[in-house]
Design a protein around this motif. Structure first.
Motif, PDB file in Angstrom:
ATOM      1  N   GLU A  65       0.833  -1.206   0.000  1.00  0.00           N
ATOM      2  CA  GLU A  65       0.000   0.000   0.000  1.00  0.00           C
ATOM      3  C   GLU A  65       0.859   1.244   0.000  1.00  0.00           C
ATOM      4  O   GLU A  65       1.934   1.274   0.597  1.00  0.00           O
ATOM      5  CB  GLU A  65      -0.899  -0.004   1.248  1.00  0.00           C
ATOM      6  CG  GLU A  65      -1.850  -1.199   1.251  1.00  0.00           C
ATOM      7  CD  GLU A  65      -2.586  -1.354   2.579  1.00  0.00           C
ATOM      8  OE1 GLU A  65      -2.184  -0.715   3.553  1.00  0.00           O
ATOM      9  OE2 GLU A  65      -3.566  -2.115   2.605  1.00  0.00           O
ATOM     10  N   ARG A  73      -5.183   5.587   2.246  1.00  0.00           N
ATOM     11  CA  ARG A  73      -4.260   4.516   1.848  1.00  0.00           C
ATOM     12  C   ARG A  73      -4.727   3.939   0.526  1.00  0.00           C
ATOM     13  O   ARG A  73      -5.919   3.772   0.301  1.00  0.00           O
ATOM     14  CB  ARG A  73      -4.279   3.402   2.899  1.00  0.00           C
ATOM     15  CG  ARG A  73      -3.715   3.775   4.231  1.00  0.00           C
ATOM     16  CD  ARG A  73      -3.869   2.614   5.211  1.00  0.00           C
ATOM     17  NE  ARG A  73      -2.871   1.582   4.959  1.00  0.00           N
ATOM     18  CZ  ARG A  73      -1.691   1.544   5.594  1.00  0.00           C
ATOM     19  NH1 ARG A  73      -1.386   2.482   6.480  1.00  0.00           N
ATOM     20  NH2 ARG A  73      -0.837   0.592   5.331  1.00  0.00           N
ATOM     21  N   LEU A  74      -3.770   3.627  -0.319  1.00  0.00           N
ATOM     22  CA  LEU A  74      -4.128   3.105  -1.625  1.00  0.00           C
ATOM     23  C   LEU A  74      -3.393   1.796  -1.826  1.00  0.00           C
ATOM     24  O   LEU A  74      -2.166   1.736  -1.761  1.00  0.00           O
ATOM     25  CB  LEU A  74      -3.723   4.114  -2.707  1.00  0.00           C
ATOM     26  CG  LEU A  74      -4.069   3.722  -4.134  1.00  0.00           C
ATOM     27  CD1 LEU A  74      -5.581   3.712  -4.326  1.00  0.00           C
ATOM     28  CD2 LEU A  74      -3.428   4.708  -5.101  1.00  0.00           C
ATOM     29  N   SER A  75      -4.173   0.752  -2.046  1.00  0.00           N
ATOM     30  CA  SER A  75      -3.565  -0.555  -2.266  1.00  0.00           C
ATOM     31  C   SER A  75      -3.365  -0.737  -3.763  1.00  0.00           C
ATOM     32  O   SER A  75      -4.292  -0.551  -4.550  1.00  0.00           O
ATOM     33  CB  SER A  75      -4.491  -1.635  -1.716  1.00  0.00           C
ATOM     34  OG  SER A  75      -3.946  -2.891  -2.025  1.00  0.00           O
ATOM     35  N   LEU A  76      -2.147  -1.061  -4.183  1.00  0.00           N
ATOM     36  CA  LEU A  76      -1.856  -1.168  -5.604  1.00  0.00           C
ATOM     37  C   LEU A  76      -1.490  -2.576  -6.029  1.00  0.00           C
ATOM     38  O   LEU A  76      -1.438  -2.875  -7.204  1.00  0.00           O
ATOM     39  CB  LEU A  76      -0.704  -0.239  -5.974  1.00  0.00           C
ATOM     40  CG  LEU A  76      -1.120   1.219  -6.117  1.00  0.00           C
ATOM     41  CD1 LEU A  76       0.090   2.083  -6.376  1.00  0.00           C
ATOM     42  CD2 LEU A  76      -2.126   1.388  -7.248  1.00  0.00           C
ATOM     43  N   LEU A  77      -1.173  -3.451  -5.058  1.00  0.00           N
ATOM     44  CA  LEU A  77      -0.756  -4.785  -5.438  1.00  0.00           C
ATOM     45  C   LEU A  77      -0.942  -5.706  -4.247  1.00  0.00           C
ATOM     46  O   LEU A  77      -0.648  -5.325  -3.117  1.00  0.00           O
ATOM     47  CB  LEU A  77       0.725  -4.767  -5.836  1.00  0.00           C
ATOM     48  CG  LEU A  77       1.242  -6.025  -6.527  1.00  0.00           C
ATOM     49  CD1 LEU A  77       0.625  -6.155  -7.913  1.00  0.00           C
ATOM     50  CD2 LEU A  77       2.758  -5.987  -6.638  1.00  0.00           C
ATOM     51  N   THR A  78      -1.409  -6.908  -4.521  1.00  0.00           N
ATOM     52  CA  THR A  78      -1.406  -7.918  -3.465  1.00  0.00           C
ATOM     53  C   THR A  78      -0.458  -9.037  -3.888  1.00  0.00           C
ATOM     54  O   THR A  78      -0.342  -9.351  -5.068  1.00  0.00           O
ATOM     55  CB  THR A  78      -2.816  -8.470  -3.202  1.00  0.00           C
ATOM     56  OG1 THR A  78      -3.414  -8.813  -4.454  1.00  0.00           O
ATOM     57  CG2 THR A  78      -3.666  -7.443  -2.502  1.00  0.00           C
ATOM     58  N   ARG A 101       0.898  -5.077   4.360  1.00  0.00           N
ATOM     59  CA  ARG A 101      -0.044  -5.394   5.421  1.00  0.00           C
ATOM     60  C   ARG A 101      -0.630  -6.764   5.129  1.00  0.00           C
ATOM     61  O   ARG A 101      -0.974  -7.052   3.967  1.00  0.00           O
ATOM     62  CB  ARG A 101      -1.161  -4.339   5.420  1.00  0.00           C
ATOM     63  CG  ARG A 101      -1.956  -4.232   6.691  1.00  0.00           C
ATOM     64  CD  ARG A 101      -2.682  -2.869   6.719  1.00  0.00           C
ATOM     65  NE  ARG A 101      -3.537  -2.692   5.553  1.00  0.00           N
ATOM     66  CZ  ARG A 101      -4.852  -2.931   5.562  1.00  0.00           C
ATOM     67  NH1 ARG A 101      -5.447  -3.337   6.670  1.00  0.00           N
ATOM     68  NH2 ARG A 101      -5.572  -2.761   4.482  1.00  0.00           N
ATOM     69  N   LEU A 103      -3.330  -9.288   4.642  1.00  0.00           N
ATOM     70  CA  LEU A 103      -4.758  -9.172   4.368  1.00  0.00           C
ATOM     71  C   LEU A 103      -5.504 -10.417   4.842  1.00  0.00           C
ATOM     72  O   LEU A 103      -6.719 -10.475   4.800  1.00  0.00           O
ATOM     73  CB  LEU A 103      -4.990  -8.929   2.881  1.00  0.00           C
ATOM     74  CG  LEU A 103      -4.359  -7.631   2.367  1.00  0.00           C
ATOM     75  CD1 LEU A 103      -4.581  -7.511   0.858  1.00  0.00           C
ATOM     76  CD2 LEU A 103      -4.951  -6.408   3.072  1.00  0.00           C
TER      77      LEU A 103
ATOM     78  N   ASP D 187      -7.748  -2.948  -9.744  1.00  0.00           N
ATOM     79  CA  ASP D 187      -6.532  -2.188 -10.075  1.00  0.00           C
ATOM     80  C   ASP D 187      -5.998  -1.433  -8.870  1.00  0.00           C
ATOM     81  O   ASP D 187      -4.809  -1.231  -8.719  1.00  0.00           O
ATOM     82  CB  ASP D 187      -6.828  -1.151 -11.175  1.00  0.00           C
ATOM     83  CG  ASP D 187      -6.861  -1.798 -12.543  1.00  0.00           C
ATOM     84  OD1 ASP D 187      -6.614  -3.011 -12.626  1.00  0.00           O
ATOM     85  OD2 ASP D 187      -7.133  -1.080 -13.523  1.00  0.00           O
ATOM     86  N   ARG D 188      -6.894  -0.960  -8.055  1.00  0.00           N
ATOM     87  CA  ARG D 188      -6.462  -0.247  -6.853  1.00  0.00           C
ATOM     88  C   ARG D 188      -7.591  -0.298  -5.841  1.00  0.00           C
ATOM     89  O   ARG D 188      -8.755  -0.466  -6.224  1.00  0.00           O
ATOM     90  CB  ARG D 188      -6.096   1.200  -7.189  1.00  0.00           C
ATOM     91  CG  ARG D 188      -7.243   2.072  -7.593  1.00  0.00           C
ATOM     92  CD  ARG D 188      -6.743   3.398  -8.077  1.00  0.00           C
ATOM     93  NE  ARG D 188      -6.067   3.219  -9.354  1.00  0.00           N
ATOM     94  CZ  ARG D 188      -6.450   3.815 -10.501  1.00  0.00           C
ATOM     95  NH1 ARG D 188      -7.443   4.646 -10.497  1.00  0.00           N
ATOM     96  NH2 ARG D 188      -5.826   3.587 -11.618  1.00  0.00           N
ATOM     97  N   ALA D 189      -7.223  -0.155  -4.590  1.00  0.00           N
ATOM     98  CA  ALA D 189      -8.245  -0.265  -3.556  1.00  0.00           C
ATOM     99  C   ALA D 189      -7.833   0.535  -2.336  1.00  0.00           C
ATOM    100  O   ALA D 189      -6.674   0.934  -2.201  1.00  0.00           O
ATOM    101  CB  ALA D 189      -8.437  -1.729  -3.176  1.00  0.00           C
ATOM    102  N   THR D 191      -8.354   0.664   2.121  1.00  0.00           N
ATOM    103  CA  THR D 191      -8.088  -0.307   3.185  1.00  0.00           C
ATOM    104  C   THR D 191      -9.276  -1.225   3.447  1.00  0.00           C
ATOM    105  O   THR D 191      -9.137  -2.233   4.118  1.00  0.00           O
ATOM    106  CB  THR D 191      -7.750   0.424   4.493  1.00  0.00           C
ATOM    107  OG1 THR D 191      -8.755   1.417   4.700  1.00  0.00           O
ATOM    108  CG2 THR D 191      -6.393   1.058   4.427  1.00  0.00           C
ATOM    109  N   TYR D 194     -10.033  -6.411   1.146  1.00  0.00           N
ATOM    110  CA  TYR D 194      -9.097  -7.446   1.540  1.00  0.00           C
ATOM    111  C   TYR D 194      -8.838  -8.454   0.419  1.00  0.00           C
ATOM    112  O   TYR D 194      -8.197  -9.461   0.603  1.00  0.00           O
ATOM    113  CB  TYR D 194      -9.584  -8.152   2.822  1.00  0.00           C
ATOM    114  CG  TYR D 194      -9.271  -7.317   4.045  1.00  0.00           C
ATOM    115  CD1 TYR D 194      -8.143  -7.607   4.811  1.00  0.00           C
ATOM    116  CD2 TYR D 194     -10.047  -6.216   4.397  1.00  0.00           C
ATOM    117  CE1 TYR D 194      -7.820  -6.824   5.906  1.00  0.00           C
ATOM    118  CE2 TYR D 194      -9.732  -5.436   5.471  1.00  0.00           C
ATOM    119  CZ  TYR D 194      -8.620  -5.730   6.237  1.00  0.00           C
ATOM    120  OH  TYR D 194      -8.279  -4.965   7.304  1.00  0.00           O
ATOM    121  N   VAL D 197      -5.268  -7.168  -5.323  1.00  0.00           N
ATOM    122  CA  VAL D 197      -5.067  -5.907  -6.032  1.00  0.00           C
ATOM    123  C   VAL D 197      -3.988  -6.155  -7.073  1.00  0.00           C
ATOM    124  O   VAL D 197      -2.996  -6.828  -6.801  1.00  0.00           O
ATOM    125  CB  VAL D 197      -4.647  -4.777  -5.077  1.00  0.00           C
ATOM    126  CG1 VAL D 197      -4.472  -3.467  -5.841  1.00  0.00           C
ATOM    127  CG2 VAL D 197      -5.675  -4.603  -3.967  1.00  0.00           C
ATOM    128  N   GLY D 198      -4.191  -5.565  -8.228  1.00  0.00           N
ATOM    129  CA  GLY D 198      -3.227  -5.747  -9.309  1.00  0.00           C
ATOM    130  C   GLY D 198      -3.974  -5.751 -10.615  1.00  0.00           C
ATOM    131  O   GLY D 198      -4.954  -5.009 -10.755  1.00  0.00           O
TER     132      GLY D 198
END
Lengths: 155, 431, 263, 288, 386
Positions: A65, A73-78, A101, A103, D187-189, D191, D194, D197-198
């Motif tokens: 993030e 907060r911006l999540s860009l990849l898991t 973080r 998940l 693409d984006r999220a 908090t 869960y 993302v990608g």
């Protein structure tokens, strides 16, 4: 305890990121390897803190993030099982560039960065093979970021 | 006791934004200024260096309400330089195009701009709520004029078919045939219009106008004629500037024109009618008689009646030309090569009055100098006098009433000013 | 597009112009009374002395900005308008009075006025969008009645109007005209000019002179090259591009390139 | 009196493709900020025509215009058309904003659907980007009602953000099933998310299928389908078993307006579903 | 007295040509064909023989068309002009349907299909017969367009074989002409020689034979055949341009990234003239015109072109924003993928797109350029600006 170490050694050698590398090289880094677990929501790494290790995900999911004080907060990849987090340990200033973080309940192996670098320096041939695995990860994530920037679903 | 200033805000070198300011001191009118603050658009300046062939298209853009008038005056003036004369069917077609503009412009003024004044409505939309049939008739009449312009000129606003020497293309007989029935209907509606407006109640006013208009040996004036006046002036158009002069006044972006010896004068329907009653078309003449229209009409409020008669004239003329039409072999008379160059003047009768153009063109065909005297400029000073008289007569009136009366006085003369006068804010300064 | 109330207010304002574009509204003889049942005319000085204060749901703006006062006035109008549509070549590209942009305006003043010191005007004539945000532009000198009605109807039904950016040629061919450039060698700007007029000039055997400004993707250089081959002089092309949409970028570039080549 | 024309014309059948059939909006669900699902019931009669998953209708908003919209409902529910529309222009704005009770026109169904029969006995992958899900939803309905005909069924669905996911509730139900796997990525999220993302192609290494015996249906932006196809090829899926749904701005639906030309194809007639092999080289071209 | 003509063929003297129009008018046809208007030979309504372009010739080059008088009084001494028959079968602006909304009801009324009278096309050239057959595949090959189909099936086709050729013609290489061989009800071949000014008439259908019976004909002679042979040879000899019809499809497929597209993209005005003049281009868009009151609305179809920026608009983006890509789209479709879609080339070699391109772009030259110089390395500059 012995049993645990053996299991850890097995997991290290079968992680897709390392699997198939020179056994001597894997032996060399095994000593620097630890297992860690995180509960959902736990911070794994923090942006701005020293990046001391390479993280190999075994189970669970880590969200990478971006954080800035004036925005959400911006999540860009898991990142999930079989994938890695982080190359910040490799190059100065060795500071994490993102927040990581958990998940969900997550189990990882960490390889201590100083030791890993030392092994890489000592074994240039293996280091080359190692880099052939690391660079594609970086390249793929760069590609993903580019596609995200294109915002292909926006039109 | 009081000084008050009556200010009106809106007119132009061309039609558009003008204003009126009247200063009253001790119950006496001190100053009347019809100020035109429409931003200057400098047509005479940028006509310099343009090809003479462009003048009809460019000058049309001076006014969206009477573009044909500008095209006609420009074409005639430049044809004088080229040494060509347009005659026969092509000349008739020009008259037809002009008639279309008269019908459209007069119907617009009568029904949409002027009539609401007499019937006590702010506009034709409100008028239509009470009397839809009146407004519908006006719109239909107006449409007939537009239809003539579209058929002959391609479109009603800034027609594209006028050129030096005639037209780019003459209509086919079939196209002309389609105009017949709308024009026949329009003629009947024009007559009905005249009979209807004759029943209106007119304020009892008599002005002592010096009228100026064109006069043609046979026709009610439109495209051609000598410049004549009610004070006996009778000049060829080339000598127009000997008799009339434009002046600039500090309060206006429009130049004012005055006669050199006699001060202010009036052009437009009242002037044309006064000087050409004997040239009315048959049914218009009969109607004038039937409705006992005085000769001359000196009450500016009755201009609406004269306009209605002129719509009858235009419809009759248009019908005659449409009926007699045979496609000519050539749509225009070509200009000689090499182009001779020189100076040329022309005046035609725009719906709201005499429109004078003068050009100086080089042998390269490029315009050296242009001068354009639109009817609004000529009437401006005379309208100021109308307003002065009106305010003098009604100096006791409330501001609102006075403002309303001033607007009406201006609207009597010019629909292009009407668009401005609806914008009037009467700024009364009373001391 | 925001929803409009049950009785939307229409306003029409004028800047430097000939009044022709707003007259187009009054020229909708068949539709005018239907239209006035659907909108309330709040401010339209050419047609009504009744003035209702803003805000307006739909504002039509005619003319270009040529004075300091107008620069302020257009901002006031914008502030009072929910949906602002500029109408005509003056409002969308500066109009014919933008010829001053290529010359010395004081010189222009001296040509027309004996006492130019009374005349206050800006050195340029600029489109409305140079001063305020504009929701939609209607091209043309004058605008097309059809496009005006389409736009008003679209705003009332909250849809995007159908205003093609195609060339005049496509309208010309739909109409069945014969190409005046190919069949007569006429100087015709149709290929680089935006449709909307109905291709009237070619229908009357003359070349298009660009009333509607440049089309969506104007490719002017090959056209000017061809017109030169057909005998058009640099001066002629300079003038034809520098007329009613002189300041529209593609036409401006074309006239400037002719000017450079000439000198 | 004129004599008879030589061989007077034979009157044609009165059927015309140019007449939208009126339908009433019976239900409307707001899926996302700019996307709604609308259900249409016939005004006359009780059932709609049959359709194949992947086909589309021309939906007509009176006074506004027509747009080609994929059919997103179940093929076996014969009482209604279901369409998911995103506001992206004059007509789709109006369609996305209809109210229950409004009347719309429908022409269709048009085009070729997904070749479901080819997937029988094989693993079936659906890889979906953005509003590519509605045209694949009928496939899911079909597959679930004949689940035994297929081996593994894997779905990967990528959207812009969690707020842009359509059929949210239904996806939860699908994700709860044990006979298919439905992965979602955004693409984006923020908090609150869960999930993954990608981009959706990232999910491919993780999907369970046997490359040599897999059929894949892709629907989404061209760049996404290109990337997905490449990733599938890497995992051994035969190019001939990858299918894509192409989009162009269709005006007629019957191959006569030319707008949907894509190389050798008229997409409304030959597509929108096409074998990837037949479009692969065109997707590599600029401005094609 | 000449020998009697056969059932299917004969010779019509020039002086009797007017009879053909009388018969057609008498049979209730609306006759349309070539006539001089606005400096060109266009297709329009014909009432009498005098409406035909008697004594007129055209001169065509890339980007140029001129009419001139001829002295010999031939009636059909010209080649195809700016119009094509598609304007009758696929009108440029056509009502598809209209609707009326009343509460929650929607009434849909289809637009008109047939005009009140059937059409007779007089003067259809060989290339145009081919164009009609191509259009048949487009408009009736799959879903049938009712307007096209009804007008087409009722239209009487009277072909005229070309007695002259223009420099822009290339029908022989497309195998569509210049000889008229099939696809007509009746055909005319105009001959002018010391043996006289006359028309060889041939009927190919029942309708054609019924018409033929009403004409004052004589039987053909050896001289007629001799004149025809000489005329055909002359026409063919005059045709300079050619296009490799069989190679075009693959040639284009292999050269979609050829640098020539950029070159032609810099010249092309994207004005749509080629597609409008083309007898087979069929692209259209739709237009919804609601009444101001909103109670009724009309849905029109109007000619569109792949050269328009908005043509390829997808959501808010134009897929083909460069002119080069639009030219490629057009040519690739016309000569290439048309085969895939309709089993034929989309081009008939009439040359209209060459003549009526304001800047004289010549598709035969463009194709030759692709053939002459296959690119050494594929360019990636398709989208680059000119």
């Amino acid at each position: 305890m012995k049993e645990d170490r053996r299991e850890l050694a097995r997991e290290l050698r079968t992680h897709p990121f390392l699997q198939g590398l020179d056994p001597g090289f894997l032996d060399a880094i095994e000593g620097a390897t630890q297992e860690r677990e995180f509960e959902t929501g736990d911070p794994v790494v923090r942006e701005g803190e020293p990046a001391g290790e390479l993280i190999l995900v075994l189970q669970g999911k880590i969200g990478l993030e971006l954080v800035a004080p004036d925005r959400p907060r911006l999540s860009l990849l898991t990142v999930g099982p079989g994938e890695i987090v982080g190359w910040s340990w490799l190059l100065p200033p060795r500071i994490w560039q993102v927040d990581g973080r958990a998940l969900k309940a997550t189990r990882v192996l960490t390889i201590e960065g100083n030791a890993l670098r030392k092994v890489l320096e000592d074994r240039p041939k293996d280091a080359y093979q190692f880099m052939l695995r690391l660079v594609p990860v970086i390249s793929r994530r760069l590609h993903i970021a580019r596609i995200q920037v294109m915002d292909i679903h926006a039109v | 006791m009081t000084e008050r200033t009556v200010a009106v805000n809106y007119v132009a070198r061309v039609e558009g934004e003008g204003a009126l300011r009247v200063r009253i001191e001790q119950q006496r009118v001190r100053e009347v200024e019809l100020r035109i603050f429409e931003p200057p658009r400098f047509f005479e300046a940028f006509l310099r260096g343009r090809a003479y062939t462009e003048a009809p298209d460019i000058t049309a853009r001076i006014c969206g309400i009477c573009p044909v008038a500008y095209q006609m005056s420009a074409a005639h003036a430049l044809e004088r330089i080229a040494g060509i004369e347009v005659s026969g069917t092509v000349r008739a077609l020009r008259r037809l195009l002009y008639a279309g503009e008269w019908i459209e412009s007069h119907a617009l003024h009568i029904y949409l701009l002027h009539l609401p004044d007499f019937l006590g409505f702010p506009d034709a939309v409100h008028l239509a709520e009470r009397h839809p049939e009146i407004v519908k008739q006006g719109l239909e009449l107006k449409r007939a004029g537009n239809q003539v312009m579209e058929t002959l000129g391609g479109r009603a606003i800034h027609p594209i078919n006028v050129r030096i020497g005639g037209f780019y293309r003459c209509p086919t007989s079939e196209e002309m045939r389609t105009l017949r029935s709308p024009l026949e209907r329009a003629l009947a509606q024009a007559e009905a219009t005249a009979r209807f407006v004759a029943t209106l109640t007119f304020p009892q006013v008599q002005e002592d106008y010096q009228f100026v208009a064109l006069r043609h040996p046979e026709e009610y004036p439109m495209n051609q004629g000598r410049v004549v006046s009610s004070s006996g002036l009778d000049l060829p158009v080339e000598r127009f500037e000997e008799a009339f002069q434009e002046q600039q006044v500090p309060w206006s972006n429009a130049l004012q024109s005055r006669s050199k010896e006699g001060g202010t004068y009036l052009v437009g329907p009242l002037a044309r009618f006064a000087l050409n009653r004997d040239r009315l078309t048959p049914r218009a003449a009969e109607l004038a008689k039937e409705l006992k229209v005085p000769s001359p009409v000196l009450n500016p409020f009755q201009a609406i009646l004269v306009r209605a008669l002129e719509v009858v004239v235009a419809c009759e003329e248009a019908l005659r030309i449409v009926r007699d039409y045979r496609e000519p072999s050539e749509p225009f008379v070509p200009a000689p090569t090499p182009f001779p160059g020189g100076v040329g003047q022309a005046a035609t009768e725009a719906p709201r009055g005499l429109l004078y153009h003068r050009y100086e063109v080089g042998q390269d065909g490029l315009i050296r100098e242009a001068k354009i005297v639109p009817p609004t400029a000529q009437n401006q000073a005379r309208i100021e006098e109308d307003v002065r008289h009106l305010v003098e007569r009604s100096v006791e009136a409330e501001d609102a009433q006075l403002q309303d009366a001033c607007e009406r006085a201006i609207r009597n003369h010019d629909p292009c000013i009407s668009c401005a006068t609806h914008f009037l804010r009467l700024d009364l300064q009373r001391n | 597009m925001p929803a409009l109330g049950p009785n939307p207010r229409l306003a029409v304002f004028k800047f430097a112009s000939c009044d022709g574009c707003q007259l187009t509204l009054l020229d909708c003889e068949d539709e005018l009374l239907t239209l006035t049942r659907r909108v309330e005319i709040a401010d339209f000085r050419e047609a009504s002395s009744q003035v209702i204060e803003g805000p307006y749901d739909l504002t039509l703006v005619e003319g270009s900005v040529t004075t300091e006062e107008d620069r302020h006035r257009v901002q006031e109008i914008r502030a009072e308008s929910r949906f602002l549509v500029t109408i005509g070549a003056c409002a969308t590209s500066g109009g014919i009075q933008a010829l001053r942009n290529f010359a010395d305006v004081e010189e222009f003043s001296r040509v027309v006025y004996a006492s130019p010191q009374y005349i206050r005007t800006l050195a340029t004539s600029t489109p409305i969008r140079d001063h305020v945000s504009v929701d939609l532009e209607l091209r043309g000198c004058p605008i097309s009645k059809h496009q005006l009605l389409e736009t008003i109807s679209a705003v009332l039904t909250r849809r995007t109007p159908d205003l093609p950016t195609d060339s005049v040629c496509i309208e010309c061919k739909r109409r069945g005209n014969v190409c005046v450039l190919v069949a007569r060698g006429a100087t015709c700007l149709g290929p680089v000019t935006q449709a909307g007029c109905g291709a009237i000039c070619p229908a009357f055997h003359r070349g298009c002179y660009g009333c509607f400004g440049p089309q969506g993707t104007p490719n002017v250089p090959p056209l000017t090259h061809r017109l030169h081959e057909l005998g058009a002089s640099r001066g002629e092309l300079l003038r034809v591009f520098r007329t009613f949409n002189a300041a529209a970028p593609a036409f401006r570039q074309a006239s400037e390139s002719e000017e450079r080549a000439k000198t | 009196m004129p004599s008879e024309p030589f061989g007077a014309p034979v009157p044609q059948e009165s059927g015309t493709p140019w007449a939208p059939v009126p339908y009433r909006v019976s239900e409307r669900t707001q899926e996302t900020a700019d996307t709604a699902t609308i259900e249409l019931e016939p005004l006359e009669g009780t059932r709609r025509p049959d359709f194949l998953p992947g086909q589309f209708n021309m939906l007509y908003a009176p006074n506004i215009g027509e747009a080609a919209i994929s059919i997103a409902g179940s093929p076996s529910d014969l009482r209604r058309w279901v369409h998911t529309v995103r506001s992206a222009g004059k007509t789709t704005d109006a369609l996305a904003q209809v109210r229950v009770g409004d009347v719309l026109g429908v022409r269709g169904p048009y085009g070729k659907g997904w070749p479901l029969h080819e997937a029988e006995g094989k693993d079936l992958l659906l890889v979906v980007g953005g509003l590519g899900l509605p045209p694949l939803r009928p496939v899911l309905y079909e597959v679930l009602s004949h689940r035994d005909r297929f081996r593994r069924v894997e779905i990967a669905y990528g959207a812009r953000t969690p707020k842009d996911l359509v059929y949210y509730e239904e996806i939860q139900r699908w994700r709860g099933r044990d006979d298919l796997r439905f992965q979602v990525t955004v693409d984006r999220a923020g908090t609150e998310w869960y999930g993954d993302v990608g981009i959706v192609t990232q999910r491919i290494p993780d999907m369970r299928f046997e490359g040599s015996s897999t059929v894949a249906f892709l629907c989404g932006p061209e760049i996404m389908m290109k990337g997905t196809a490449r990733a599938l090829q890497e995992r051994g899926v035969l190019t001939s078993r990858i299918y894509v749904s192409m989009e162009r701005n269709m005006k007629c639906g019957i191959g006569q307006c030319g707008h949907c030309q894509f190389g050798p194809y008229l997409l409304c007639r030959d597509g929108p579903v096409l074998p990837y092999a037949s479009v692969e080289r065109f997707l590599a071209l600029r401005e094609f | 007295m000449s020998p009697a003509p056969s059932d299917t063929a004969g010779v019509l003297e020039r002086k009797d040509l007017g009879r053909l129009l009388e018969v057609l008018n008498g049979a209730g046809y609306r006759v349309v064909g070539p006539r001089v208007r606005d400096g060109a030979i266009v297709y329009d309504e014909l009432r009498t023989e005098e409406d035909l372009p008697i004594g007129w010739r055209d001169r065509q080059e890339a980007g140029t068309y001129r009419l001139e008088r001829s002295e010999d009084g031939r009636v059909f001494d010209f080649n195809v002009g700016p119009h094509s028959w598609k304007k009758y079968l696929f009108p440029p602006h056509h009502l598809l349907w209209s609707t009326r909304q009343e509460g929650n009801r929607l009434q849909v009324a289809p637009g008109p299909t047939l005009e009140d009278k059937p059409l007779a096309f007089l003067g259809v050239r060989a290339c145009e017969l081919a164009a009609l057959q191509i259009s048949d595949r487009v408009f009736q090959g799959g879903v049938v367009d009712p307007t096209y189909s009804q007008r087409r099936s009722s239209a009487l086709i009277i072909a005229v074989e070309c007695s002259t050729s223009a420099p822009t013609c290339f029908c022989p290489s497309m195998r569509t002409g210049p000889e008229v061989t099939q696809g007509f009800d009746l055909s005319l071949r105009e001959l002018l020689s010391p043996w006289g000014h006359r028309f060889l008439v041939e009927a190919a259908t029942d309708r054609g034979r019924a018409l033929l019976r009403q004409l004052p004909l004589r039987a053909g002679t050896e001289e007629d055949q001799g004149d025809l042979g000489a005329q055909r040879a002359r026409v063919r000899a005059g045709i300079q341009r050619s296009l490799p019809v069989d190679e075009a499809h693959d040639l284009l497929q292999e050269n979609l990234e050829h640098p020539r597209w950029e070159t032609v993209g810099r010249r092309c005005l994207a004005c749509t003239n080629c597609t409008m003049a083309c007898p087979t281009c069929f692209c259209s868009t739709t237009e919804e015109v609601p009444s101001l009151s909103g109670e009724t609305s009309e849905h029109f179809r109007r000619w569109d072109s792949c050269f328009n920026l908005a043509f390829s608009q997808l959501h808010t983006i134009s897929v083909r924003s460069s002119i080069a890509s639009r030219y490629r789209q057009w040519l690739n479709h016309k000569l290439g993928t048309w085969w895939d879609q309709f089993g034929t080339s989309g081009c008939v070699g009439c040359g209209r797109c060459i003549t009526w391109c304001p800047v004289g772009i010549d598709l035969t030259e463009e194709l030759a350029a692709l053939r002459a110089k296959a690119p050494s390395t594929p360019t990636t500059a398709q989208g680059a600006k000119a």
